[in-house]
Motif scaffolding. Structure first.
Motif, PDB file in Angstrom:
ATOM      1  N   GLY A   1       0.804  -1.200   0.000  1.00  0.00           N
ATOM      2  CA  GLY A   1       0.000   0.000   0.000  1.00  0.00           C
ATOM      3  C   GLY A   1       0.840   1.254   0.000  1.00  0.00           C
ATOM      4  N   TYR A   2       0.280   2.337   0.578  1.00  0.00           N
ATOM      5  CA  TYR A   2       0.937   3.644   0.535  1.00  0.00           C
ATOM      6  C   TYR A   2       2.280   3.654   1.269  1.00  0.00           C
ATOM      7  CZ  TYR A   2      -1.138   3.967   5.214  1.00  0.00           C
ATOM      8  OH  TYR A   2      -1.518   3.713   6.515  1.00  0.00           O
ATOM      9  N   SER A   3       2.460   2.758   2.235  1.00  0.00           N
ATOM     10  CA  SER A   3       3.708   2.742   3.002  1.00  0.00           C
ATOM     11  C   SER A   3       4.809   1.926   2.330  1.00  0.00           C
ATOM     12  CB  SER A   3       3.453   2.173   4.402  1.00  0.00           C
ATOM     13  OG  SER A   3       3.064   0.811   4.314  1.00  0.00           O
ATOM     14  N   LYS A   4       4.485   1.302   1.185  1.00  0.00           N
ATOM     15  CA  LYS A   4       5.424   0.443   0.468  1.00  0.00           C
ATOM     16  C   LYS A   4       5.820  -0.789   1.292  1.00  0.00           C
ATOM     17  CE  LYS A   4       5.361   3.673  -2.621  1.00  0.00           C
ATOM     18  NZ  LYS A   4       4.460   3.539  -3.797  1.00  0.00           N
TER      19      LYS A   4
ATOM     20  N   ASN B   1      -4.460  -3.571   5.437  1.00  0.00           N
ATOM     21  CA  ASN B   1      -4.812  -2.204   5.819  1.00  0.00           C
ATOM     22  C   ASN B   1      -5.927  -2.234   6.862  1.00  0.00           C
ATOM     23  OD1 ASN B   1      -6.510   0.359   5.568  1.00  0.00           O
ATOM     24  ND2 ASN B   1      -4.725   0.925   4.370  1.00  0.00           N
TER      25      ASN B   1
ATOM     26  N   PRO C   1      -3.380  -2.961  -0.567  1.00  0.00           N
ATOM     27  CA  PRO C   1      -3.265  -1.826  -1.491  1.00  0.00           C
ATOM     28  C   PRO C   1      -4.430  -0.826  -1.404  1.00  0.00           C
ATOM     29  CG  PRO C   1      -3.014  -3.957  -2.619  1.00  0.00           C
ATOM     30  CD  PRO C   1      -3.586  -4.235  -1.282  1.00  0.00           C
TER      31      PRO C   1
ATOM     32  N   ASN D   1      -6.880   2.199  -0.936  1.00  0.00           N
ATOM     33  CA  ASN D   1      -6.744   3.637  -0.720  1.00  0.00           C
ATOM     34  C   ASN D   1      -7.298   3.996   0.657  1.00  0.00           C
ATOM     35  OD1 ASN D   1      -8.126   6.502  -0.911  1.00  0.00           O
ATOM     36  ND2 ASN D   1      -6.453   6.480  -2.384  1.00  0.00           N
ATOM     37  N   SER D   2      -6.634   4.902   1.351  1.00  0.00           N
ATOM     38  CA  SER D   2      -7.036   5.232   2.720  1.00  0.00           C
ATOM     39  C   SER D   2      -8.491   5.668   2.803  1.00  0.00           C
ATOM     40  CB  SER D   2      -6.133   6.346   3.271  1.00  0.00           C
ATOM     41  OG  SER D   2      -4.813   5.899   3.425  1.00  0.00           O
TER      42      SER D   2
ATOM     43  N   ALA E   1      -5.053  12.238   3.991  1.00  0.00           N
ATOM     44  CA  ALA E   1      -5.493  11.090   3.195  1.00  0.00           C
ATOM     45  C   ALA E   1      -7.015  11.010   3.123  1.00  0.00           C
ATOM     46  CB  ALA E   1      -4.927   9.801   3.782  1.00  0.00           C
TER      47      ALA E   1
ATOM     48  N   ARG F   1      -4.415  18.880   1.528  1.00  0.00           N
ATOM     49  CA  ARG F   1      -3.246  18.707   0.675  1.00  0.00           C
ATOM     50  C   ARG F   1      -2.831  20.064   0.112  1.00  0.00           C
ATOM     51  NH1 ARG F   1      -7.047  14.918  -1.222  1.00  0.00           N
ATOM     52  NH2 ARG F   1      -6.719  12.829  -0.381  1.00  0.00           N
TER      53      ARG F   1
END
Length: 463
Positions: free
Chosen positions: A162-165, A170, A194, A196-197, A228, A250
């Motif tokens: 996921g976003y943290s590699k 999740n 994977p 999305n948050s 996120a 963001r």
């Protein structure tokens, strides 16, 4: 400290049938029963019948799992800790790890949803029976965040990058807290690695708010989240449910333009780490300043989804101006900017400070990862989803026990509560059809343990 002179003559034998390693489980299990956890499980969890009896007696199996987690179990095999010494005399219906593993693997997505229904009803019962959320009738905060539970090997369903590699699963967590109380878990969801948050977060926010309301949050409720979760669906879900929002934004072009439009005189220093109070100037001397402006978000959406509210901005002096990202311009040369989009009714300084306290959700995630959610113990995705829901139940139950024991334990980490109040060695004695727990003399937290024990064993008041 040193070994006794007689240490050479010390021997060890595991042969006492009356010893208990977790004397504090007695009041905690009693608290769960008084708050109706077994009855809620029997009412809402309906597993299919099978020839091996996997779906039978779900309350006994779930109580075994929750009890093991409260005592510190973080895997299915760890549940064997509930079958030592005198524990089978102290508790009935404790199931073997193999039985509990088969039970968890029988869960489908629908059964996990049933478990979520139990959790939604159990937390308000805990709040009604214990001082779990003092001040919720005035101000309460609902915090949303997700985390990756790292996994290894190839046998975990749903694991991915996921976003943290980092490869894992999740976990979406919703918590509720007050300025006077430590956070408890209002909702959980386990998702593929994977994910999305913000996937499904609007409905999750609505569920967390509903649980907070059921726990007595009848005053101001503010939903906090990081960037996120900055999106029209989540913000409008908060507005539809008549709660306030405070979400990190963001740094897109329109936000940068709004920040650039803030007048220099609008910035004021705040009490930030290492800030110094200037007596002569009656102000804080700090490297952090805050200001606010009005901002309309989600302008690419239809008009009814656009939201106009406050943009609260904190800026901190940049220690290395050479590290400014390319294309940021002169605005970012000397300062780093952090902005939150909110409709909070609090003053600028209070709203900005309370938004930073969204970091409290990290305490809950750390408690889970240092406790029952240290592992995703099964290769089956739904079994792990059920495990996460049960970890939340155990977390809330542990917090409620701490709240009954003392003001200190009401805000302590769950690991501290376990060490002080639950993992207390005891010896069982049986006399006149009564069981007595003999606990260590001079235990430092004996008074707190006694208060918890007496409160949960006192008959409830009659109507």
């Amino acid at each position: 400290m040193q070994s006794s002179h007689a240490a050479a003559r010390v021997s060890a034998r595991f042969d006492d049938p009356n010893l208990v390693g977790y004397g504090g489980l007695a009041p905690v299990v009693r608290l769960a029963e008084r708050c109706g956890l077994p009855a809620l499980v029997d009412e809402h969890v309906r597993l299919p019948a099978s020839t091996d009896g996997t779906g039978a007696f779900p309350a006994a199996k779930l109580m075994s799992l929750v009890g093991g987690m409260v005592a510190g179990a973080d895997s299915i095999d760890d549940m064997d800790r509930l079958r030592h010494g005198g524990l089978p005399r102290l508790f009935s219906g404790v199931r073997a790890p193999s039985t509990l593993g088969s039970f968890l693997r029988s869960f489908s997505h629908g059964h996990v949803k049933q478990l979520h229904a139990v959790a939604r009803r159990f937390l308000p019962e805990l709040a009604a029976h214990t001082p779990l959320l003092p001040g919720a009738d005035q101000v309460a905060y609902v915090d949303i965040d997700d985390t990756i539970r790292r996994t290894y090997g190839y046998a975990k369903q749903g694991a991915g990058y996921g976003y943290s590699k980092v490869k894992g699963l999740n976990a979406l967590i919703g918590i509720v807290s007050t300025p006077l109380a430590a956070p408890v878990i209002a909702a959980t969801r386990l998702r593929k690695g994977p994910s999305n948050s913000a996937r499904g977060a609007a409905a999750f926010v609505a569920e967390s708010i509903g649980t907070a309301r059921a726990c007595g949050a009848s005053g101001l409720v503010v939903v906090r989240a990081d960037s996120a979760f900055y999106g029209a669906d989540i913000v409008n879900a908060c507005r539809a449910l008549d709660v306030r929002f405070s979400v990190t934004v963001r740094m897109n072009a329109s936000v940068k333009a709004a920040i650039a439009g803030i007048d220099d005189v609008a910035w004021k220093a705040i009490k930030y780490p290492k800030a110094v109070w200037d007596q002569e100037g009656q102000c804080w001397i700090s490297d952090a300043e805050i200001a606010e402006t009005t901002y309309t978000a989600f302008t690419s959406k239809p008009k009814k989804q656009q939201v106009t509210a406050r943009l609260i901005v904190r800026r901190v002096k940049r220690l290395n101006p050479a590290a400014v990202p390319e294309g940021q311009g002169a605005l970012f040369d000397a300062w780093r900017y952090h902005a939150a989009f909110t409709d909070s009714p609090l003053s600028l300084s209070d709203a900005e400070r309370e938004h930073r306290r969204h970091a409290v959700v990290e305490q809950v995630i750390a408690d889970l990862k240092n406790g029952p959610f240290a592992h995703a113990p099964s290769g089956h995705f739904q079994a792990n989803a059920a495990w996460l829901a049960l970890a939340a139940l155990a977390h809330n139950l542990t917090r409620a026990a701490g709240a009954l024991a003392s003001a200190f334990h009401a805000k302590a980490t769950t690991a501290t509560i376990r060490d002080h109040l639950i993992n207390v060695p005891a010896r069982l004695a049986h006399s006149a059809r009564r069981l007595t727990l003999h606990l260590p003399e001079h235990w430092p937290w004996a008074d707190n343990f006694t208060q918890l024990f007496d409160l949960v064993h006192t008959p409830p008041p009659t109507a």
